[in-house]
Design a protein around this motif. Structure first.
Motif, PDB file in Angstrom:
ATOM      1  N   ILE A   1       0.835  -1.210   0.000  1.00  0.00           N
ATOM      2  CA  ILE A   1       0.000   0.000   0.000  1.00  0.00           C
ATOM      3  C   ILE A   1       0.867   1.257   0.000  1.00  0.00           C
ATOM      4  CG2 ILE A   1      -1.697   1.316   1.332  1.00  0.00           C
ATOM      5  CD1 ILE A   1      -2.775  -1.446   2.293  1.00  0.00           C
ATOM      6  N   ALA A   2       1.921   1.260   0.815  1.00  0.00           N
ATOM      7  CA  ALA A   2       2.803   2.427   0.895  1.00  0.00           C
ATOM      8  C   ALA A   2       3.470   2.706  -0.448  1.00  0.00           C
ATOM      9  CB  ALA A   2       3.862   2.216   1.973  1.00  0.00           C
ATOM     10  N   SER A   3       3.838   1.662  -1.182  1.00  0.00           N
ATOM     11  CA  SER A   3       4.469   1.881  -2.487  1.00  0.00           C
ATOM     12  C   SER A   3       3.514   2.552  -3.454  1.00  0.00           C
ATOM     13  CB  SER A   3       4.962   0.555  -3.069  1.00  0.00           C
ATOM     14  OG  SER A   3       3.865  -0.245  -3.472  1.00  0.00           O
ATOM     15  N   LYS A   4       2.234   2.228  -3.347  1.00  0.00           N
ATOM     16  CA  LYS A   4       1.243   2.861  -4.213  1.00  0.00           C
ATOM     17  C   LYS A   4       1.018   4.320  -3.809  1.00  0.00           C
ATOM     18  CE  LYS A   4       0.688  -0.995  -6.281  1.00  0.00           C
ATOM     19  NZ  LYS A   4       1.625  -1.302  -7.334  1.00  0.00           N
ATOM     20  N   ILE A   5       1.172   4.622  -2.525  1.00  0.00           N
ATOM     21  CA  ILE A   5       1.026   5.999  -2.050  1.00  0.00           C
ATOM     22  C   ILE A   5       2.233   6.836  -2.457  1.00  0.00           C
ATOM     23  CG2 ILE A   5       0.962   7.457   0.022  1.00  0.00           C
ATOM     24  CD1 ILE A   5      -0.694   5.172   1.342  1.00  0.00           C
ATOM     25  N   ILE A   6       3.425   6.272  -2.304  1.00  0.00           N
ATOM     26  CA  ILE A   6       4.656   7.029  -2.554  1.00  0.00           C
ATOM     27  C   ILE A   6       4.905   7.253  -4.043  1.00  0.00           C
ATOM     28  CG2 ILE A   6       7.192   6.962  -2.339  1.00  0.00           C
ATOM     29  CD1 ILE A   6       5.824   7.661   0.259  1.00  0.00           C
ATOM     30  N   ASN A   7       4.885   6.188  -4.849  1.00  0.00           N
ATOM     31  CA  ASN A   7       5.261   6.378  -6.244  1.00  0.00           C
ATOM     32  C   ASN A   7       4.248   5.850  -7.257  1.00  0.00           C
ATOM     33  OD1 ASN A   7       5.709   3.652  -5.979  1.00  0.00           O
ATOM     34  ND2 ASN A   7       7.900   3.751  -6.348  1.00  0.00           N
TER      35      ASN A   7
ATOM     36  N   GLY B   1       8.486  -2.009   8.412  1.00  0.00           N
ATOM     37  CA  GLY B   1       7.877  -2.384   9.693  1.00  0.00           C
ATOM     38  C   GLY B   1       8.906  -2.422  10.806  1.00  0.00           C
ATOM     39  N   PHE B   2      10.070  -2.991  10.503  1.00  0.00           N
ATOM     40  CA  PHE B   2      11.159  -3.010  11.486  1.00  0.00           C
ATOM     41  C   PHE B   2      11.618  -1.595  11.816  1.00  0.00           C
ATOM     42  CE2 PHE B   2      11.856  -7.466  10.145  1.00  0.00           C
ATOM     43  CZ  PHE B   2      11.914  -8.060  11.396  1.00  0.00           C
ATOM     44  N   VAL B   3      11.785  -0.778  10.781  1.00  0.00           N
ATOM     45  CA  VAL B   3      12.225   0.611  10.988  1.00  0.00           C
ATOM     46  C   VAL B   3      11.201   1.385  11.804  1.00  0.00           C
ATOM     47  CG1 VAL B   3      12.686   2.805   9.797  1.00  0.00           C
ATOM     48  CG2 VAL B   3      13.690   0.684   8.945  1.00  0.00           C
ATOM     49  N   GLY B   4       9.926   1.263  11.449  1.00  0.00           N
ATOM     50  CA  GLY B   4       8.876   1.957  12.202  1.00  0.00           C
ATOM     51  C   GLY B   4       8.835   1.502  13.652  1.00  0.00           C
TER      52      GLY B   4
ATOM     53  N   ILE C   1      -2.618   0.006  15.544  1.00  0.00           N
ATOM     54  CA  ILE C   1      -1.423   0.837  15.754  1.00  0.00           C
ATOM     55  C   ILE C   1      -0.221   0.211  15.061  1.00  0.00           C
ATOM     56  CG2 ILE C   1       0.179   1.726  17.494  1.00  0.00           C
ATOM     57  CD1 ILE C   1      -2.544   3.176  17.392  1.00  0.00           C
ATOM     58  N   GLU C   2      -0.058  -1.102  15.174  1.00  0.00           N
ATOM     59  CA  GLU C   2       1.059  -1.780  14.512  1.00  0.00           C
ATOM     60  C   GLU C   2       0.970  -1.613  13.000  1.00  0.00           C
ATOM     61  OE1 GLU C   2       1.563  -5.831  15.705  1.00  0.00           O
ATOM     62  OE2 GLU C   2       1.528  -5.309  17.824  1.00  0.00           O
ATOM     63  N   ALA C   3      -0.224  -1.680  12.445  1.00  0.00           N
ATOM     64  CA  ALA C   3      -0.407  -1.497  11.010  1.00  0.00           C
ATOM     65  C   ALA C   3      -0.030  -0.076  10.588  1.00  0.00           C
ATOM     66  CB  ALA C   3      -1.842  -1.811  10.609  1.00  0.00           C
ATOM     67  N   ILE C   4      -0.412   0.909  11.397  1.00  0.00           N
ATOM     68  CA  ILE C   4      -0.084   2.303  11.089  1.00  0.00           C
ATOM     69  C   ILE C   4       1.420   2.526  11.178  1.00  0.00           C
ATOM     70  CG2 ILE C   4      -0.318   4.692  11.912  1.00  0.00           C
ATOM     71  CD1 ILE C   4      -3.233   3.906  12.711  1.00  0.00           C
ATOM     72  N   VAL C   5       2.054   1.988  12.216  1.00  0.00           N
ATOM     73  CA  VAL C   5       3.508   2.117  12.375  1.00  0.00           C
ATOM     74  C   VAL C   5       4.220   1.439  11.206  1.00  0.00           C
ATOM     75  CG1 VAL C   5       5.471   1.384  13.785  1.00  0.00           C
ATOM     76  CG2 VAL C   5       3.474   2.415  14.868  1.00  0.00           C
ATOM     77  N   ALA C   6       3.761   0.245  10.816  1.00  0.00           N
ATOM     78  CA  ALA C   6       4.358  -0.451   9.678  1.00  0.00           C
ATOM     79  C   ALA C   6       4.184   0.352   8.395  1.00  0.00           C
ATOM     80  CB  ALA C   6       3.744  -1.835   9.528  1.00  0.00           C
ATOM     81  N   MET C   7       3.018   0.935   8.206  1.00  0.00           N
ATOM     82  CA  MET C   7       2.751   1.730   7.004  1.00  0.00           C
ATOM     83  C   MET C   7       3.672   2.952   6.950  1.00  0.00           C
ATOM     84  SD  MET C   7       0.844   2.252   4.274  1.00  0.00           S
ATOM     85  CE  MET C   7      -0.687   1.427   4.502  1.00  0.00           C
ATOM     86  N   LEU C   8       3.793   3.662   8.053  1.00  0.00           N
ATOM     87  CA  LEU C   8       4.656   4.849   8.080  1.00  0.00           C
ATOM     88  C   LEU C   8       6.121   4.464   7.894  1.00  0.00           C
ATOM     89  CD1 LEU C   8       2.922   6.870  10.936  1.00  0.00           C
ATOM     90  CD2 LEU C   8       2.789   7.264   8.464  1.00  0.00           C
ATOM     91  N   GLY C   9       6.534   3.388   8.538  1.00  0.00           N
ATOM     92  CA  GLY C   9       7.907   2.912   8.351  1.00  0.00           C
ATOM     93  C   GLY C   9       8.155   2.504   6.911  1.00  0.00           C
ATOM     94  N   ALA C  10       7.196   1.819   6.302  1.00  0.00           N
ATOM     95  CA  ALA C  10       7.325   1.405   4.906  1.00  0.00           C
ATOM     96  C   ALA C  10       7.392   2.612   3.983  1.00  0.00           C
ATOM     97  CB  ALA C  10       6.160   0.500   4.520  1.00  0.00           C
ATOM     98  N   MET C  11       6.583   3.615   4.261  1.00  0.00           N
ATOM     99  CA  MET C  11       6.618   4.828   3.436  1.00  0.00           C
ATOM    100  C   MET C  11       7.989   5.495   3.524  1.00  0.00           C
ATOM    101  SD  MET C  11       2.784   6.291   4.138  1.00  0.00           S
ATOM    102  CE  MET C  11       2.924   7.721   3.070  1.00  0.00           C
TER     103      MET C  11
END
Length: 91
Positions: A17-23, A40-43, A67-77
């Protein structure tokens, strides 16, 4: 162990999902999932090491998975953004 597997799946989906948001086009399904797991690890690392964010999500309550999904999404972005800066050519 089950929690870890669920977390990996959530991070992979978050990466897609993050890849579709970013590029908009992504980096390919496999790479999007890998970057999502790394994100996810970074977030998780950032949230656990920044005192202001350390208590985010409470004590594993019902919002924990969200919350874990949001953190993973932000980290992935973040990871996908940095990946694109470093490895994508400007066309």
């Amino acid at each position: 162990m089950i929690h870890f597997i669920v977390w990996i799946v959530i991070s992979g989906i978050a990466g897609f999902i993050a890849s579709k948001i970013i590029n908009k086009t992504g980096s390919g399904l496999f790479m999007d999932i890998i970057l999502g797991i790394v994100g996810g690890f970074v977030g998780g690392f950032i949230v656990s090491h920044v005192p202001a964010l350390a208590n985010i999500g409470g004590q594993g309550g019902s919002g924990g998975l969200i919350i874990e999904a949001i953190v993973a999404m932000l980290g992935a972005m973040l990871v996908i953004f940095l990946w694109n800066l470093l490895f994508r050519s400007n066309k």
